[in-house]
Design an enzyme around this catalytic site. Structure first.
Site, short mmCIF file in Angstrom:
data_model
loop_
_atom_site.label_atom_id
_atom_site.label_comp_id
_atom_site.label_asym_id
_atom_site.label_seq_id
_atom_site.Cartn_x
_atom_site.Cartn_y
_atom_site.Cartn_z
N ASP A 8 0.86 -1.19 0.00
CA ASP A 8 0.00 0.00 0.00
C ASP A 8 0.90 1.24 0.00
O ASP A 8 1.70 1.42 0.91
CB ASP A 8 -0.90 -0.03 1.24
N ASP A 114 -3.69 2.34 -5.41
CA ASP A 114 -2.38 2.36 -4.74
C ASP A 114 -2.10 1.11 -3.90
O ASP A 114 -1.22 1.14 -3.05
CB ASP A 114 -2.23 3.62 -3.89
N GLU A 115 -2.83 0.02 -4.14
CA GLU A 115 -2.53 -1.17 -3.35
C GLU A 115 -2.70 -2.44 -4.17
O GLU A 115 -3.48 -2.49 -5.13
CB GLU A 115 -3.40 -1.23 -2.09
P1 TTP Z 1 -5.20 5.16 0.78
O1 TTP Z 1 -4.18 4.10 0.55
O2 TTP Z 1 -6.39 4.84 1.62
O3 TTP Z 1 -4.52 6.45 1.41
P2 TTP Z 1 -3.09 7.07 1.17
O4 TTP Z 1 -2.27 6.24 0.24
O5 TTP Z 1 -3.25 8.50 0.75
O6 TTP Z 1 -2.46 7.11 2.61
P3 TTP Z 1 -1.88 5.88 3.47
O7 TTP Z 1 -0.43 6.21 3.66
O8 TTP Z 1 -2.65 5.89 4.74
O9 TTP Z 1 -2.09 4.64 2.65
O10 TTP Z 1 -5.77 5.65 -0.62
C1 TTP Z 1 -4.96 5.77 -1.77
C2 TTP Z 1 -5.34 6.99 -2.57
O11 TTP Z 1 -6.70 6.91 -2.94
C3 TTP Z 1 -5.17 8.28 -1.81
O12 TTP Z 1 -3.86 8.83 -1.93
C4 TTP Z 1 -6.22 9.17 -2.41
C5 TTP Z 1 -7.29 8.21 -2.89
N1 TTP Z 1 -8.44 8.25 -1.96
C6 TTP Z 1 -9.49 9.11 -2.25
O13 TTP Z 1 -9.48 9.80 -3.26
N2 TTP Z 1 -10.55 9.17 -1.36
C7 TTP Z 1 -10.59 8.42 -0.21
O14 TTP Z 1 -11.56 8.52 0.58
C8 TTP Z 1 -9.50 7.53 0.07
C9 TTP Z 1 -9.49 6.70 1.33
C10 TTP Z 1 -8.45 7.49 -0.82
MG MG Z 2 -2.12 4.17 0.52
#
Ligand code: TTP
Ligand code: MG
Length: 357
Positions: A8, A114-115
């Site tokens: 992730d 992103d995962e």
């Molecule tokens: P996430 O992996 O949930 O968040 P992140 O990568 O920004 O942070 P973390 O380090 O906690 O993993 O989500 C990935 C991307 O998806 C995030 O950068 C932006 C997008 N996203 C949205 O647009 N809306 C949302 O509600 C979420 C949770 C994510």
């Molecule tokens: Mg993330």
């Protein structure tokens, strides 16, 4: 023995912005809707870790994020920098990260932008799979100058939970024998599939932690939540036999936009819808799809009533013109009495494509 990793990316959208704009590095960043000095509408897509210290997080209304930033300024901290969402760029980075992962594992299942899950069973041991995870993290840093957090465990459920335990830039290994100890103190929300509603229903019964959930008899969970309850019973024990499968998890690709002002202006709505259709097509291509068959339009009125209408084409297409035309056809009834007898102005429009190939 199965060895499953979950990768992730850290603060994904914000990390890309920091990488690409050196002057932003080290500043609190918020990627999302335009805050318009606190009057903006729409939500935060993501915030970097510095901005999270201000209380800003994904899905927070952008006006509240603005408020958090103002509060921080009053404490002598720097204001957050607000940036618009540049989805094409993030989708291109995502595709490159997925390509890196495919070099390390025979089966990679992208789970969101992103995962991804990776089946590393061929590594044969946790020690060897852990070395592989380190190599993956190194490759992402060297080739993309971004960090990821990785979880390694006996199944997708445990791997996913593990990747979130030491963010950012973490690597968390939870072998079979550690699963119970690691899960026990976590809030029930740590289990994917337990959202705020289920969390509240469980809390009413005094079930807050995974350890509490484990004590709940199987029959009781089934009585409360039906088939999902049976899943919770297994998940509380860290059990999950879902395979990592290349079959894309992505079933739809969509964009939506909350307008600055509620509107019923056909020109403005048509223009925004056309723009969104273009963005959807770019993402469709960036994520490696050749065509779509179904178009779904979502309309949220000023009073938040939200309706969706869809149409499925006779043959799959990859045409942006076709998408725009179908979306427009779906929009028309919302501009007159057919779908909008109260003549309500529109707050949000969304378009997405499904039946991807
Ligand atoms: P996430 O992996 O949930 O968040 P992140 O990568 O920004 O942070 P973390 O380090 O906690 O993993 O989500 C990935 C991307 O998806 C995030 O950068 C932006 C997008 N996203 C949205 O647009 N809306 C949302 O509600 C979420 C949770 C994510
Ligand atoms: Mg993330």
């Amino acid at each position: 023995m199965r060895l499953i990793a979950h990768v992730d990316m850290d603060a994904f959208f914000a990390a890309i912005e920091e990488r690409d704009t050196p002057s932003l590095r080290g500043l609190p960043l918020v990627v999302g809707a335009d805050p318009r000095g606190g009057r903006g509408r729409g939500v935060v897509s993501t915030a970097n870790y510095r901005a999270r210290e201000y209380g800003i997080h994904s899905a927070l209304p952008i006006s509240r994020a603005w408020g958090c930033s103002q509060a921080a300024v009053r404490q002598g901290k720097p204001p957050a920098v607000f940036l618009p969402v540049d989805m094409d760029r993030y989708a291109r980075v995502s595709a490159r990260v997925m390509a890196i992962l495919r070099r390390f594992a025979p089966v990679v299942e992208p789970a969101s932008i992103d995962e991804a899950y990776l089946d590393l069973s061929a590594a044969g041991s946790y020690a060897e799979a852990e070395r592989c995870c380190r190599a993956i993290k190194r490759a992402i840093v060297e080739e993309e100058r971004l960090t990821a957090s990785v979880g390694l465990g006996p199944n997708k459920l445990v791997a996913k939970i593990a990747s979130g335990l030491h963010k950012p830039d973490g690597l968390t290994v939870v072998p079979e024998e550690a699963v119970e100890t690691v899960l026990a103190p976590l809030p029930v929300r740590a289990i994917p599939g337990i959202g705020p509603k289920t969390e509240a229903a469980l809390a009413q019964r005094g079930i807050r932690l995974v350890r509490d959930l484990r004590r709940c008899p199987r029959a009781e969970l089934e009585a409360l939540f039906g088939k999902r309850g049976l899943d919770f019973y297994e998940e509380a024990r860290g059990r999950d036999d879902a395979p990592v499968s290349e079959a894309r998890e992505v079933r739809s690709i969509g964009e939506q936009e909350t307008f600055d002002r509620d509107t019923r202006d056909p020109l403005r709505l048509g223009e925004r819808l056309t723009g969104m259709c273009g963005d959807v097509m770019e993402r469709l291509r960036a994520e490696g799809f050749a065509s779509f068959r179904t178009v779904v339009l979502t309309v949220r009125f000023a009073d938040f009533e939200t309706l969706s209408r869809s149409c499925t084409l006779r043959v799959p297409t990859d045409s942006r013109t076709a998408l725009t035309a179908e979306a427009m056809k779906l929009l028309m009834p919302f501009l007159d009495r057919r779908e909008n007898p109260g003549r309500k102005p529109i707050r949000l429009l969304g378009v997405r494509v499904e039946k991807l190939a």
